[in-house]
Design an enzyme around this catalytic site. Structure first.
Site, PDB file in Angstrom:
ATOM      1  N   GLY A 248      19.481  19.484  76.399  1.00  0.00           N
ATOM      2  CA  GLY A 248      18.091  19.594  75.994  1.00  0.00           C
ATOM      3  C   GLY A 248      17.113  18.600  76.559  1.00  0.00           C
ATOM      4  N   GLY A 292      21.846  21.407  80.829  1.00  0.00           N
ATOM      5  CA  GLY A 292      21.773  22.525  81.775  1.00  0.00           C
ATOM      6  C   GLY A 292      20.624  22.292  82.732  1.00  0.00           C
ATOM      7  N   ARG A 330       9.508  32.204  83.449  1.00  0.00           N
ATOM      8  CA  ARG A 330       9.171  31.083  82.574  1.00  0.00           C
ATOM      9  C   ARG A 330       7.665  30.923  82.297  1.00  0.00           C
ATOM     10  NH1 ARG A 330      10.055  26.485  83.147  1.00  0.00           N
ATOM     11  NH2 ARG A 330      10.867  26.047  81.080  1.00  0.00           N
ATOM     12  N   TYR A 334       7.101  31.215  78.441  1.00  0.00           N
ATOM     13  CA  TYR A 334       6.936  29.935  77.724  1.00  0.00           C
ATOM     14  C   TYR A 334       5.663  29.197  78.125  1.00  0.00           C
ATOM     15  CZ  TYR A 334      12.044  30.661  77.940  1.00  0.00           C
ATOM     16  OH  TYR A 334      13.307  31.184  77.927  1.00  0.00           O
ATOM     17  N   CYS A 361       3.163  44.443  88.319  1.00  0.00           N
ATOM     18  CA  CYS A 361       2.053  45.178  87.708  1.00  0.00           C
ATOM     19  C   CYS A 361       1.823  44.711  86.289  1.00  0.00           C
ATOM     20  CB  CYS A 361       2.343  46.669  87.755  1.00  0.00           C
ATOM     21  SG  CYS A 361       2.426  47.234  89.442  1.00  0.00           S
ATOM     22  N   GLU A 362       1.439  43.474  86.161  1.00  0.00           N
ATOM     23  CA  GLU A 362       1.162  42.889  84.857  1.00  0.00           C
ATOM     24  C   GLU A 362       0.253  41.700  85.030  1.00  0.00           C
ATOM     25  OE1 GLU A 362       5.039  43.386  82.261  1.00  0.00           O
ATOM     26  OE2 GLU A 362       3.794  41.745  81.519  1.00  0.00           O
ATOM     27  N   TYR A 391      17.049  28.398  84.639  1.00  0.00           N
ATOM     28  CA  TYR A 391      16.467  29.511  83.899  1.00  0.00           C
ATOM     29  C   TYR A 391      15.479  30.336  84.729  1.00  0.00           C
ATOM     30  CZ  TYR A 391      18.517  26.633  80.237  1.00  0.00           C
ATOM     31  OH  TYR A 391      19.387  25.887  79.495  1.00  0.00           O
TER      32      TYR A 391
HETATM   33  N1  LLP Z   1      23.826  23.746  74.842  1.00  0.00           N
HETATM   34  C1  LLP Z   1      23.434  24.802  74.121  1.00  0.00           C
HETATM   35  C2  LLP Z   1      24.219  25.216  72.981  1.00  0.00           C
HETATM   36  C3  LLP Z   1      22.259  25.488  74.484  1.00  0.00           C
HETATM   37  O1  LLP Z   1      21.878  26.521  73.754  1.00  0.00           O
HETATM   38  C4  LLP Z   1      21.518  25.067  75.604  1.00  0.00           C
HETATM   39  C5  LLP Z   1      20.318  25.791  76.017  1.00  0.00           C
HETATM   40  C6  LLP Z   1      21.984  23.975  76.330  1.00  0.00           C
HETATM   41  C7  LLP Z   1      23.134  23.327  75.921  1.00  0.00           C
HETATM   42  C8  LLP Z   1      21.290  23.465  77.551  1.00  0.00           C
HETATM   43  O2  LLP Z   1      19.996  23.044  77.290  1.00  0.00           O
HETATM   44  P1  LLP Z   1      19.154  22.360  78.470  1.00  0.00           P
HETATM   45  O3  LLP Z   1      19.821  21.051  78.761  1.00  0.00           O
HETATM   46  O4  LLP Z   1      19.180  23.285  79.622  1.00  0.00           O
HETATM   47  O5  LLP Z   1      17.801  22.200  77.914  1.00  0.00           O
HETATM   48  N2  LLP Z   1      15.245  29.674  78.999  1.00  0.00           N
HETATM   49  C9  LLP Z   1      14.660  28.494  78.425  1.00  0.00           C
HETATM   50  C10 LLP Z   1      15.690  27.512  77.949  1.00  0.00           C
HETATM   51  C11 LLP Z   1      16.700  28.099  76.977  1.00  0.00           C
HETATM   52  C12 LLP Z   1      17.723  27.090  76.563  1.00  0.00           C
HETATM   53  C13 LLP Z   1      18.861  27.740  75.857  1.00  0.00           C
HETATM   54  N3  LLP Z   1      19.905  26.865  75.452  1.00  0.00           N
HETATM   55  C14 LLP Z   1      13.728  27.874  79.464  1.00  0.00           C
HETATM   56  O6  LLP Z   1      13.598  28.403  80.572  1.00  0.00           O
HETATM   57  O7  LLP Z   1      13.070  26.874  79.197  1.00  0.00           O
END
Ligand code: LLP
Length: 435
Positions: A248, A292, A330, A334, A361-362, A391
């Protein structure tokens, strides 16, 4: 374009103003591989993995592959010694095809299918993160049928409200993920699991959300989790020895973003863990963190070509590129802001404010609103969009039947394709015409 910005670590402009990454000119890549194109700076990707390993000494780092789950990326991350976290049969399959040792795989998901759970047991993934009471039952049965034991973490919802976009918050009480602590569900889950012969709960998992800046929410999460481990030990006589603190940490998408350095993040979390453990008389659990975005996001830029420019006098200038919400949802989903720059030349000194849009087309098909681009931006120019490793490909679609872009890994002047461009025939390959 000098680091630390939102651009990959090796990004630089040559004397002619051409943007280069990994020693390769974007003009050359556009010619040889076409646009849109995801350009991954391999050195950057490897460096982010290392910074996590160094920043969290004694802690295992699991890459949350949902950020970008493609074989080439997983191979690099696996080589750097990270575990791989997957959330579906598809991600699991990709990791296995990438050659990841199943013991280094963690399976997540709030609604895993029987097939997904059974496959995980069959191949022997390292840990399964249990997310519901139904899943405890299902795992007990599946593991008994296989005459094995599922080694699991319980996902808890710690009641921490990280201030981030609503769609990427997961730690607050009202979440579809995990067992909510404040409602007593986590207690019930661990008590239920105690009686299961084929499910071995060895730890807990708590992830509070994504694109979070600052260390306080992560520290609070660790403290809540450790308090829980101590309480279960004291009240229930249940001793769990592993703790996954989730991912996160936010990254830099524009020059205005100021995420915390991994080293500081690690230091703050580990200090809090050790203090709390000392206070609770708890040995430090085996710790895991699960980034991630911070691993793969900054490593990549998307290269587009400008196709049309529409000047609406007194209103705005629309600059349209040859991709958009199908390769990066994104901004539409978001309100994400990704920095944009000219990639084939520096351009005039005077910047103008433009709205960079895609070809879908949006009207919501934004790449970047208020993008400062040189005033002489022209049709045929190449635009680079920063920090698109996380993502984007993983959330890509074929909206308007656009073939999905290719992706290349660049390093020391070498280019390796990790995803080939989708073809028009690919687009109709799954369609079954009526007789
Ligand atoms: N662990 C779990 C259980 C998660 O659900 C997630 C992300 C991560 C780790 C990794 O989080 P990160 O380090 O990437 O922030 N599509 C969205 C983000 C969705 C995140 C979902 N879960 C975006 O583009 O911002």
């Amino acid at each position: 374009m000098t680091s630390p910005g939102p651009w990959p670590l090796t990004a630089e402009r040559d004397d002619g103003g051409v943007l280069r990454v990994g020693g390769v000119a974007m003009t050359e890549l556009a010619r040889s591989h076409g646009t849109p194109l995801w350009v991954v700076d391999e050195a950057d990707l490897r460096e982010r993995c290392r910074r996590y390993r160094d920043g969290f000494p004694g802690v295992e780092v699991a890459y949350a592959s949902k950020a970008w789950c493609t074989i080439g990326v997983l191979q690099v991350v696996d080589q750097e010694g990270l575990l791989i976290d997957v959330v579906s049969g598809g991600e699991l399959h990709t990791a296995l095809v990438a050659g990841v040792d199943p013991a280094n795989i963690v399976l997540h998901g709030n609604n895993k299918s029987l097939d997904e759970l059974d496959r995980a047991l069959e191949v022997g993934v390292g840990r399964i993160v249990v997310d519901s009471f139904e899943e405890l039952e299902r795992l007990e049965k599946l593991a008994a049928d296989r005459d094995t034991v599922a080694t699991v973490w319980l996902r808890i919802t710690p009641g921490i409200d990280a201030h981030t976009h609503d769609y990427v918050r997961t730690g607050h009480d009202d979440s579809k993920f995990g067992f909510t602590l404040s409602l007593g569900l986590a207690d019930r889950a661990v008590i239920t699991a105690r009686d299961l012969a084929h499910v071995d709960v060895v730890g807990i998992h708590a992830h509070i959300g994504s694109q979070i800046f600052g260390t306080d929410p992560f520290v609070a999460n660790a403290e809540v989790a450790l308090d829980l481990l101590a309480r279960w030990r004291d009240e229930l006589g249940i001793t769990l020895t592993e703790l996954n603190l989730g991912g996160g940490m936010g990254i830099r998408y524009t020059h205005e973003d100021h995420p915390v350095e991994v080293a500081r993040y690690g230091e703050a979390v580990l200090r809090a863990v050790d203090d709390r453990c000392a206070r609770l008389d708890l040995p430090r659990p085996r710790l895991v963190v699960e980034p991630g975005r911070a691993i793969v996001g900054p490593s990549t830029l998307t290269l587009y070509e400008v196709g049309t420019i529409k000047v609406l006098p007194g209103l705005r200038t629309y600059v349209s590129v040859d991709g958009g919400m199908s390769d990066n949802i994104r901004p539409a989903l978001y309100d994400a802001q990704h920095e944009v720059a000219l990639a084939n030349r520096s351009g005039a000194d005077e910047p103008i404010s433009t709205t960079v849009v895609g070809k879908h087309c949006e009207s919501g098909d934004l790449v970047r609103e208020h993008a400062a681009l040189p005033s002489d931006v022209a049709v045929g120019d190449l635009l680079a969009v920063a920090a698109t490793g996380a993502y984007t490909e993983s959330m890509a679609s074929n909206y308007n039947r656009l073939p999905r872009p290719a992706a290349v890994l660049v390093r020391d002047g070498e280019v390796r394709t990790i995803i080939r461009r989708e073809t028009l025939d690919d687009l109709v390959a799954r369609d079954v015409p009526l007789p």
